[in-house]
Design a protein around this motif. Sequence first.
Motif, PDB file in Angstrom:
ATOM      1  N   ASN A 352       0.839  -1.204   0.000  1.00 36.78           N
ATOM      2  CA  ASN A 352       0.000   0.000   0.000  1.00 36.78           C
ATOM      3  C   ASN A 352       0.873   1.253   0.000  1.00 36.78           C
ATOM      4  OD1 ASN A 352      -2.519  -1.201  -0.161  1.00 36.78           O
ATOM      5  ND2 ASN A 352      -2.642  -1.515   2.057  1.00 36.78           N
ATOM      6  N   ALA A 353       1.966   1.175   0.759  1.00 37.07           N
ATOM      7  CA  ALA A 353       2.880   2.328   0.796  1.00 37.07           C
ATOM      8  C   ALA A 353       3.499   2.588  -0.574  1.00 37.07           C
ATOM      9  CB  ALA A 353       3.980   2.076   1.823  1.00 37.07           C
ATOM     10  N   ALA A 354       3.591   1.536  -1.369  1.00 38.34           N
ATOM     11  CA  ALA A 354       4.179   1.668  -2.711  1.00 38.34           C
ATOM     12  C   ALA A 354       3.139   2.150  -3.728  1.00 38.34           C
ATOM     13  CB  ALA A 354       4.761   0.329  -3.150  1.00 38.34           C
ATOM     14  N   GLY A 355       1.984   2.519  -3.238  1.00 35.98           N
ATOM     15  CA  GLY A 355       0.954   3.063  -4.117  1.00 35.98           C
ATOM     16  C   GLY A 355       0.090   2.000  -4.759  1.00 35.98           C
ATOM     17  N   LEU A 356       0.189   0.768  -4.258  1.00 31.10           N
ATOM     18  CA  LEU A 356      -0.631  -0.313  -4.819  1.00 31.10           C
ATOM     19  C   LEU A 356      -1.846  -0.550  -3.925  1.00 31.10           C
ATOM     20  CD1 LEU A 356       2.418  -2.578  -5.620  1.00 31.10           C
ATOM     21  CD2 LEU A 356       1.011  -1.411  -7.319  1.00 31.10           C
ATOM     22  N   GLU A 357      -2.711  -1.424  -4.380  1.00 37.78           N
ATOM     23  CA  GLU A 357      -3.941  -1.703  -3.637  1.00 37.78           C
ATOM     24  C   GLU A 357      -3.834  -3.118  -3.066  1.00 37.78           C
ATOM     25  OE1 GLU A 357      -6.482   0.582  -3.414  1.00 37.78           O
ATOM     26  OE2 GLU A 357      -7.475  -0.789  -2.033  1.00 37.78           O
ATOM     27  N   MET A 381     -12.210 -21.150   6.246  1.00 43.28           N
ATOM     28  CA  MET A 381     -11.419 -20.013   5.750  1.00 43.28           C
ATOM     29  C   MET A 381     -10.335 -19.656   6.753  1.00 43.28           C
ATOM     30  SD  MET A 381     -12.211 -18.511   2.895  1.00 43.28           S
ATOM     31  CE  MET A 381     -13.453 -17.986   1.743  1.00 43.28           C
ATOM     32  N   LYS A 382      -9.426 -20.590   6.998  1.00 46.63           N
ATOM     33  CA  LYS A 382      -8.453 -20.341   8.059  1.00 46.63           C
ATOM     34  C   LYS A 382      -7.181 -19.669   7.550  1.00 46.63           C
ATOM     35  CE  LYS A 382     -10.248 -23.808  11.153  1.00 46.63           C
ATOM     36  NZ  LYS A 382     -10.340 -25.203  11.470  1.00 46.63           N
ATOM     37  N   GLY A 383      -6.986 -19.699   6.245  1.00 44.02           N
ATOM     38  CA  GLY A 383      -5.758 -19.141   5.701  1.00 44.02           C
ATOM     39  C   GLY A 383      -5.925 -17.700   5.282  1.00 44.02           C
ATOM     40  N   ALA A 384      -4.786 -17.016   5.210  1.00 42.02           N
ATOM     41  CA  ALA A 384      -4.819 -15.624   4.747  1.00 42.02           C
ATOM     42  C   ALA A 384      -3.597 -15.363   3.881  1.00 42.02           C
ATOM     43  CB  ALA A 384      -4.847 -14.677   5.934  1.00 42.02           C
ATOM     44  N   ILE A 385      -3.816 -14.651   2.795  1.00 45.12           N
ATOM     45  CA  ILE A 385      -2.714 -14.218   1.942  1.00 45.12           C
ATOM     46  C   ILE A 385      -2.980 -12.761   1.578  1.00 45.12           C
ATOM     47  CG2 ILE A 385      -2.097 -16.488   1.008  1.00 45.12           C
ATOM     48  CD1 ILE A 385      -3.876 -15.955  -1.378  1.00 45.12           C
ATOM     49  N   ILE A 386      -2.064 -12.186   0.836  1.00 44.97           N
ATOM     50  CA  ILE A 386      -2.286 -10.798   0.409  1.00 44.97           C
ATOM     51  C   ILE A 386      -2.612 -10.791  -1.087  1.00 44.97           C
ATOM     52  CG2 ILE A 386      -1.160  -8.563   0.032  1.00 44.97           C
ATOM     53  CD1 ILE A 386      -1.765  -8.967   2.967  1.00 44.97           C
ATOM     54  N   ALA A 387      -3.667 -10.075  -1.429  1.00 41.16           N
ATOM     55  CA  ALA A 387      -4.022  -9.890  -2.837  1.00 41.16           C
ATOM     56  C   ALA A 387      -3.699  -8.447  -3.223  1.00 41.16           C
ATOM     57  CB  ALA A 387      -5.500 -10.170  -3.041  1.00 41.16           C
ATOM     58  N   VAL A 388      -3.042  -8.279  -4.353  1.00 41.73           N
ATOM     59  CA  VAL A 388      -2.691  -6.934  -4.811  1.00 41.73           C
ATOM     60  C   VAL A 388      -3.231  -6.750  -6.225  1.00 41.73           C
ATOM     61  CG1 VAL A 388      -0.827  -5.274  -5.209  1.00 41.73           C
ATOM     62  CG2 VAL A 388      -0.570  -7.028  -3.442  1.00 41.73           C
ATOM     63  N   GLN A 389      -3.938  -5.665  -6.419  1.00 47.08           N
ATOM     64  CA  GLN A 389      -4.508  -5.438  -7.742  1.00 47.08           C
ATOM     65  C   GLN A 389      -3.468  -4.749  -8.625  1.00 47.08           C
ATOM     66  OE1 GLN A 389      -8.267  -3.333  -7.881  1.00 47.08           O
ATOM     67  NE2 GLN A 389      -8.853  -4.635  -9.615  1.00 47.08           N
ATOM     68  N   VAL A 390      -3.190  -5.386  -9.753  1.00 48.25           N
ATOM     69  CA  VAL A 390      -2.282  -4.798 -10.740  1.00 48.25           C
ATOM     70  C   VAL A 390      -3.052  -4.767 -12.049  1.00 48.25           C
ATOM     71  CG1 VAL A 390      -0.084  -5.011 -11.957  1.00 48.25           C
ATOM     72  CG2 VAL A 390      -0.245  -5.660  -9.546  1.00 48.25           C
ATOM     73  N   GLY A 391      -3.401  -3.575 -12.466  1.00 50.13           N
ATOM     74  CA  GLY A 391      -4.278  -3.463 -13.638  1.00 50.13           C
ATOM     75  C   GLY A 391      -5.622  -4.066 -13.281  1.00 50.13           C
ATOM     76  N   THR A 392      -6.079  -4.964 -14.116  1.00 55.89           N
ATOM     77  CA  THR A 392      -7.368  -5.604 -13.819  1.00 55.89           C
ATOM     78  C   THR A 392      -7.182  -6.938 -13.085  1.00 55.89           C
ATOM     79  OG1 THR A 392      -7.286  -6.634 -15.982  1.00 55.89           O
ATOM     80  CG2 THR A 392      -8.559  -4.580 -15.797  1.00 55.89           C
TER      81      THR A 392
END
Lengths: 666, 662
Positions: A352-357, A381-392
């Motif tokens: 997020n700090a890098a300007g991404l979502e 739903m015990k797991g968690a990861i990070i999703a980052v939107q790049v373009g679509t």
Amino acid sequence: MKNWVLNLFLGLFFLLSPMIVFGEDWKPIDPAHTALKAPVVEKDADAEAIFWEVRVLDEVDGFTVRTVLSNYIRIKIFTDRGKDTQTKVEIPYLGSYKIKDIAGRTIKADGSILELKKDAVFDRIVINTNGLKIKVKSFAMPGVEPGSIIEYRWKEIRNDTVSLYSHLDLQRDIPIQQVKYFIKPLSLPNLSYGMRIKNFNTGAIPLNKEKDGYVSTTLTNVPALHKENYMPPDDTIQSWMLVYYSEDKNQNPDIFWPQYGKEVYEKTKDILKPDDSVKKLTASLLTASDGPKEKLDKIFFFCRTKIKNSRYTKLSDEELKKVKDITYPKETLKLGAGAPSDILFLFGAMANAAGLEARIARLSDRSKSFFDKRFTDSYFMKGAIIAVQVGTDWLFFDPASLYVSSGMLSWKEEGQEALICDAKQPVFVRTPLSGPEKSVRKRNGIFKITEDGSLEGTVKIQFTGHFDEDKKEDYDSDSPKEEQEALEAEVKKRISTAEISDFKIENVDSPDNPFTYSYHVRIPGYCQKTGKRLFLQPAYFNYGLDAIFPAGERKYPIYFPFPWSEEDHISFEFPTGYELENPSVPQGLTISTVGKYTVKMQYAAEKRLLSYQRFFNFGNGGSLLYPKDSYQQIKPIFDMIQERDKHVVTLKQKVDAQSSSTTNQQ
Amino acid sequence: MSRIKKLVFTQLVTLIAIILLTPCLAQARGFDDVPSWLRQAAATNKPQFAKNVSAVVLYKERRVVIDNDGKATTTEQAAIKVLTPDGAKEAATYVAYLTQTGKVRDMRAWLLRANGEVKRYGKDETVDQAAALNDVYNETRIKYISASSNAEEGAIFGYEWSTEEKAFVNQDKWFFQDDLPVVVSRYVLTLPTGWRADSVTFNHNKVEPNINGNIYTWELRDLSPIEQEDSGPSISSLSPGLAISYFPPSSSKTGASFTDWVDVSRWLTQLSDGQALPDPAIKAKAQSLIANAKTEYEKIRSIGEYVQKVQYISIQTNVGRGGGYKPHPASEVFAKSYGDCKDKANLMKAMLKAVDIPAYLLVIYSGDPTYVRSEWPSPQQFNHCIIAINTKEETKTNATVSHPTLGNLLIFDPTDDVTAVGDLPDHEQNSLALLVAGEAGALLKMPVTSPEANLLARVSDLTLTPEGAISGTITEESLGQAATRARAELKYLSKADYQKMIEKLFTKDTPQAKITKIEPLDNTAERSFKLSIEFNAPNFGQSAQNRLLVFKPLVATRHQVIAFNQPNRKQPIVFKTKAYKETVRVKLPEKFVVDEIPDPVKLTTSFGYYQSNYEVKDGNLFVQRILTLKASQLNPDQYSSVRKFFEQIHNSEQSPVVLLKK
């Protein structure tokens, strides 16, 4: 006088009443069961439960709550093996729980009955350490023999808890004619939470209303749970039931999951918001020309290599204490260490700090169960990861798993429906499933064959992708000696005469370099020898391997955890005076669009050098799960490959010197 | 909760408790509270060791103080230096105790880390757990401290524990080392005035005590590491050990003392004799079991097979008062139809008594035939109980020994439910065992059965097609301990798993093999087992360029392959008795001639014999191979000949037959 009589009566009543209840509580024995000679549910079973009844009662007792589980099981013994496995009974329980009212009896084939005596029930602490106490009640049923029926019951009292996500088995290690659960939820006025019961792998079975506020569910003819190679996770095969409480929310998946995604977003949005220290650090890592993927790569690399992950790294006592207190990424950054979840949040905040979502994405673990969004609860739903939107596109990252290859997730997270949390519109997006080319076993061997048929040379094996992740997870906590012993044992299991030396293992705990091991090997008699010939199996890495599917029949579907490839490059230098005799190459095999097996061989006669290359891949297009009925197609494919791996080339003693020849077939 | 879940649950909890919790909770402090003995040991200059030596015991001392009532107070201290990452697991200690008669008074440990930090382990880091999880009940427990997860190379682990126990025998056994090298190892015994002690040394020259008043000190220094090897003796046969017996004045009423084996026999007889009285139910059952038996052997076999089916269930109470040596009354065991080894042997004794066949309990050490030493009369040398049956001359079997006054004794282990009457498990053969027969008690050498009595004979009758498909039958007939193995597979595996096991045996070498018939037949009367298999495999022989057909006539892999693949040997080589014979007939396809068959092999050594022959006759290939191994222990200097023997066998058995198209 009257008082004396009354006291005596009351005394006798209290003394005798347990015995009366004891005798009355057993259900009548059906003579047909006494006479039963063979199992009903599964032919060849050594013992079979005639019934298994469990009462689950959640209740309020004064100011506390508790769950009382009352079990009652009746088992018919058919063989000595059944006797041996069922006579001894152990009921483990937590030290804070209670087991009471244990009773049991054996009904012999002639109808005579042996009661389990109270002094034959033992209670002991299995383990006790610093507040953790595990106890066990154990007893042996008396006079058990083939033809007997045994039955026993007990009550487990779990104070200060209710059936919150209780995983209740409907299947045992022996088949069951009828399993019945009676369940009674907590009865509290104005409780906005309701008890829910969800069956898995049972087909549709109704819930029936019973007296005293209980509901019941019954399953009949339940086979025993067996183990097979490459079977799906237990929870997707065995019959079981989840009992839990949840709010009376809308249970429509299209409403439930977006609502859940919004809740998770709200809980994590502040954590994923970078503060100045995170922003400053992120800026220092990136350059103006970095595109989104470069930025993410750099942040991913930083989180995995510069922050100590408490799951993989020995931290000092002081560090461990501080890790426990972490709430925000700035604290992780300051400490340079964190728990896996802290590292995940740090990655999200830096993105997020890098300007991404960047968002939290929740998902289930494919090694334990298969996610089905129609089940509207976050239990799986015990797991968690990070999703980052790049373009679509959404890109997924799991920086908390140290050994996951760059650009991949753990295999347990791949090919899963991930819920990307959002303030307005959470969405399910399927995580990508890496193809066979990403998870490769690369095996190289350079060998010399001697006249007596011995093989000697060096071997190097490298793993990428999910193989790499699994190996590192398996071995990173072992000592080098244990690692070496385990890997050597794999070789010696195939080739008992192998003499191994110069064993080296590299990158066991490296996040970025592939797990690799190498060794020198000498194998007396590797080649079969006759008077004038040597027979060589060039597929060294498959020599002596067991069949993947040795059994003629299959009970469960076939499930491969991830797509994979194998690449073998092996060279053999032959002894002088020998030449290849009518060389042939095993045929290739194309397995629909799912996989391919190819062997290439080249022979340089002047150098007496045979080069053998074997390529195999499987799981293209994500084809990992096959129904039980397809076993008769799957097994022959793997048998055929094993057969082709056993292909031998013949070396014959030369009569005259011959000109060099080259063979190149496929 | 299912059994699988229970197991996982228990393992998980144990894992959490031992591996994770303990080290996390340990407190790091300064050097101040480290005891002086540990500081002193840590300052020891350790000798240089080979790279594979994972740790060294710098100092180990056990001090035992006996009071006038025979109560033993034991304190053990040790300092272990971790030399390699693998040595981290040595940074741990445990002590066993009995809940009824003993207690652990104190248990502490310290880890002197390489960076100077000291971690201290006390009550909060101690795990207390049941010692025998498979028993329905056992009052033996252990306390355990592990510093393994924090013990890096260079760290020194020190521990100290003390126990109190009212011993039921005036004896103790102690090993100066396990497999790690030791700088100094010491056992100190303090006795009350008027008492005396004797000692026996195992696996080392006699260690004489230094006696100072009533304090006895035995000490060894600079012990080299012990490397265990495959097919080698157990560590208890290699590690220097001490057996101590102490004797109070004759008037003292303490635990039992023993001067010879008859003493031990008397003591055990007095504990067990009254438990073997046959009640009417036992008598009736025994009579019904032998109703159709024509000979003494048949009577014993009928009763023996019945007792074998009585389930092994272990419930150990009163261990600290000799309960471990006292069987439950036979009537109780008969009614419940379960018991442990001594219960089963005692029930069999009672049933035999009911039909007028005298029998005695026999105590033995199961698992290591070299464990029991004649020079130390002690019940503590045994971990198992079997039976010796006084038989007539005509009942003599491979498992019969002769007693100087009682005559023939047929030895039988009713706890081993797959070894037939008249045979003895191989891990008990050649052991020393004590006959529990009062004044007639004696230490007896258990018989060793001949290789022929344990023969596995396999006959294969096969047909090979021009395309390389093979089909046929394989019949295995096994005797003695070979039959025991086959019987165990049938008994312990479910029908489905038994089939899978046979399928796996075939498909390893013959992909696509299909087993069409599996017919096991157990014959305990003859101590034999027969297994018949029908199978076919489509691509067994490999065709080369439509000209050659290559195949290995030894279709199924052997059940057990012996291989020695280390270049050198330090320890003796131990062989169990073994005999194997295989005969194969392969009907060869027409239009093919035999181009090559393997050379015959004949190997004769002091420890074994091997022969293989190939012959072609009337369109059939005949193969025969014979392997015989004698029960023996060979010196390490014979290793190269042992290795060569098995290499030659392996090479011969790998050799294929080459057929050439006419």
